[in-house]
Enzyme design. Structure first.
Site, PDB file in Angstrom:
ATOM      1  N   GLY A  11       0.800  -1.216   0.000  1.00  0.00           N
ATOM      2  CA  GLY A  11       0.000   0.000   0.000  1.00  0.00           C
ATOM      3  C   GLY A  11       0.832   1.265   0.000  1.00  0.00           C
ATOM      4  N   PHE A  15      -1.867   6.826   2.617  1.00  0.00           N
ATOM      5  CA  PHE A  15      -1.413   7.885   3.521  1.00  0.00           C
ATOM      6  C   PHE A  15      -0.329   7.364   4.458  1.00  0.00           C
ATOM      7  CE2 PHE A  15      -2.747  10.829   7.218  1.00  0.00           C
ATOM      8  CZ  PHE A  15      -1.953  11.862   6.765  1.00  0.00           C
ATOM      9  N   LEU A  67      -4.427  -6.603  -3.381  1.00  0.00           N
ATOM     10  CA  LEU A  67      -4.778  -7.433  -2.235  1.00  0.00           C
ATOM     11  C   LEU A  67      -5.758  -8.542  -2.581  1.00  0.00           C
ATOM     12  CD1 LEU A  67      -5.227  -4.760   0.604  1.00  0.00           C
ATOM     13  CD2 LEU A  67      -3.317  -6.351   0.314  1.00  0.00           C
ATOM     14  N   ALA A  87      -1.416  -1.895   3.653  1.00  0.00           N
ATOM     15  CA  ALA A  87      -2.532  -1.704   2.725  1.00  0.00           C
ATOM     16  C   ALA A  87      -3.844  -2.238   3.279  1.00  0.00           C
ATOM     17  CB  ALA A  87      -2.224  -2.394   1.394  1.00  0.00           C
ATOM     18  N   TYR A 163     -15.403  -2.099   8.470  1.00  0.00           N
ATOM     19  CA  TYR A 163     -13.984  -1.916   8.773  1.00  0.00           C
ATOM     20  C   TYR A 163     -13.605  -2.656  10.048  1.00  0.00           C
ATOM     21  CZ  TYR A 163      -9.550   0.458   9.645  1.00  0.00           C
ATOM     22  OH  TYR A 163      -8.223   0.738   9.885  1.00  0.00           O
ATOM     23  N   LYS A 167     -10.895  -5.708   9.936  1.00  0.00           N
ATOM     24  CA  LYS A 167      -9.620  -5.566  10.638  1.00  0.00           C
ATOM     25  C   LYS A 167      -9.516  -6.543  11.807  1.00  0.00           C
ATOM     26  CE  LYS A 167      -6.831  -2.777   9.764  1.00  0.00           C
ATOM     27  NZ  LYS A 167      -5.687  -2.811   8.818  1.00  0.00           N
ATOM     28  N   PRO A 190      -3.493   2.133  15.190  1.00  0.00           N
ATOM     29  CA  PRO A 190      -3.745   3.576  15.214  1.00  0.00           C
ATOM     30  C   PRO A 190      -5.192   3.910  15.552  1.00  0.00           C
ATOM     31  CG  PRO A 190      -2.724   2.866  13.144  1.00  0.00           C
ATOM     32  CD  PRO A 190      -3.229   1.649  13.832  1.00  0.00           C
ATOM     33  N   SER A 205      -9.489  10.051   6.265  1.00  0.00           N
ATOM     34  CA  SER A 205      -9.530  10.447   7.673  1.00  0.00           C
ATOM     35  C   SER A 205      -9.219  11.924   7.850  1.00  0.00           C
ATOM     36  CB  SER A 205      -8.556   9.606   8.506  1.00  0.00           C
ATOM     37  OG  SER A 205      -7.224   9.779   8.076  1.00  0.00           O
TER      38      SER A 205
END
Length: 347
Positions: A11, A15, A67, A87, A163, A167, A190, A205
């Site tokens: 990735g 960001f 991915l 990523a 999400y 995750k 994070p 974000s």
């Protein structure tokens, strides 16, 4: 810095990925970054060139790997000493088809770990999330502090979102796979990642800040979130690389807990020329909207309670305090204004 061998960063256009590649190159490492399309490689190089100059870019290679596709991953892993798996898919909305987020998180992680293991790689540092830590513990009101010993319990959540599911399942898989195959795993978790954008292709974000500046966020929820600066997220990945004692450990990347209205206060004080709202949305309205799905579903578990994530373990690893939430908010604002990512308001 000792030679750590070739580092693969998944990735590299993202960001966190871009900042991590930047800091790895700055520290003298050799880096291979994955991009979904090689057509994106020149913009990544251009951004890094502006920050580092040409010299460090001689130690960077960008390769194509998705991915959700096996193609390219075997080649990407060749000669790699450590994988930094960063990523994932992040969306501002909650998709009706949750697989759009869950599959890249879970299947993507499975694919990366499988190909890393096939290549004999025994060290992986993975970007996880506070979403895998502080949910499904029965908290519906009041303040509770979470640390790295907490694992999200998806079965105990009334409201899940894609999400969080993706995750959490990805992390569960990662620890099981690492144990089974003798891989030294470290996970970084994070909170809400903000901080200076390197170019216009930055994380959604940042809308926590840019949305208040440009008026696309006309009113704020009253709840808060634990902020972390992207520079600290990258720094934790590098610290884990350099310190073998981080193997088998989870690290929260979280500075202060900040109520959303306080973000508005900070921006209004620093940028009075922008029309930053002071309006808030009552909790009951957000809960009602969230019950039908949509973006509010992503924050419904945080409405009416204060989830505080203790980042002291991560700070100890870095040997310093995390960048303050206020400094991160202001750095974010300065970058999105400088890069023209928000439209100037007139007063």
């Amino acid at each position: 810095m000792s030679d750590q061998g070739l580092i693969l960063v998944t990735g590299a256009t993202g960001f966190v990925g871009k900042w991590t590649v930047l800091e790895l190159l700055r520290a003298g490492h050799r880096v291979r970054g994955t991009v979904r399309s090689l057509g994106r490689s020149e913009e990544v190089r251009a951004t890094l060139l502006g920050e580092l100059g040409q010299g460090p870019l001689d130690r960077l290679e960008l390769v194509e790997a998705d991915l959700l596709d096996d193609k390219g991953w075997a080649a990407a892993m060749q000669g790699v000493a450590t994988v930094m798996h960063i990523a994932t898919a992040i969306r501002a909305d909650e998709p009706k088809d949750q697989s759009l987020v869950i599959r890249p998180a879970l299947e993507g992680t499975q694919r990366v770990f499988r190909f890393a293991n096939d290549a004999g790689i025994k060290r992986i540092i993975m970007t996880s999330s506070i979403a895998t830590v502080g949910y499904g513990h029965g908290q519906t009101s009041g303040r509770r502090v979470y640390d790295e010993t907490y694992f999200t319990n998806l079965d105990n959540m009334r409201w899940t979102w894609a999400y969080c599911i993706g995750k959490t399942k990805a992390e569960q898989f990662s620890w099981d796979f690492a144990k089974q195959h003798g891989i030294g795993l470290t996970t970084v978790h994070p909170g809400a990642i903000i901080g200076p954008a390197l170019d216009k292709d930055a994380s959604i974000s940042l809308q926590l800040v840019s949305g208040l500046l440009n008026g696309s966020t006309p009113a704020m929820p009253s709840n808060g979130f634990s902020i972390i600066d992207v520079r600290d997220v990258a720094a934790l990945h590098l610290a884990a690389l350099d310190k073998p004692e981080t193997v088998g450990q989870r690290y929260l990347a979280t500075a202060e807990y900040v109520p959303f209205p306080e973000v508005g206060n900070i921006l209004r004080a620093a940028h009075p020329e922008w029309n930053v709202t002071s309006k808030t949305v009552p909790d009951w309205i957000i809960k009602l909207i969230a019950s039908f799905g949509g973006p509010a579903r992503q924050i419904i578990n945080d409405i009416g309670n204060e989830k505080v994530f203790d980042g002291s373990k991560g700070e100890k690893l870095l040997g310093r305090k995390f960048i303050s939430a206020k400094d991160s908010i202001l750095a974010t604002a300065d970058s999105v204004i400088r890069l023209g990512m928000v439209k100037q308001k007139t007063t």
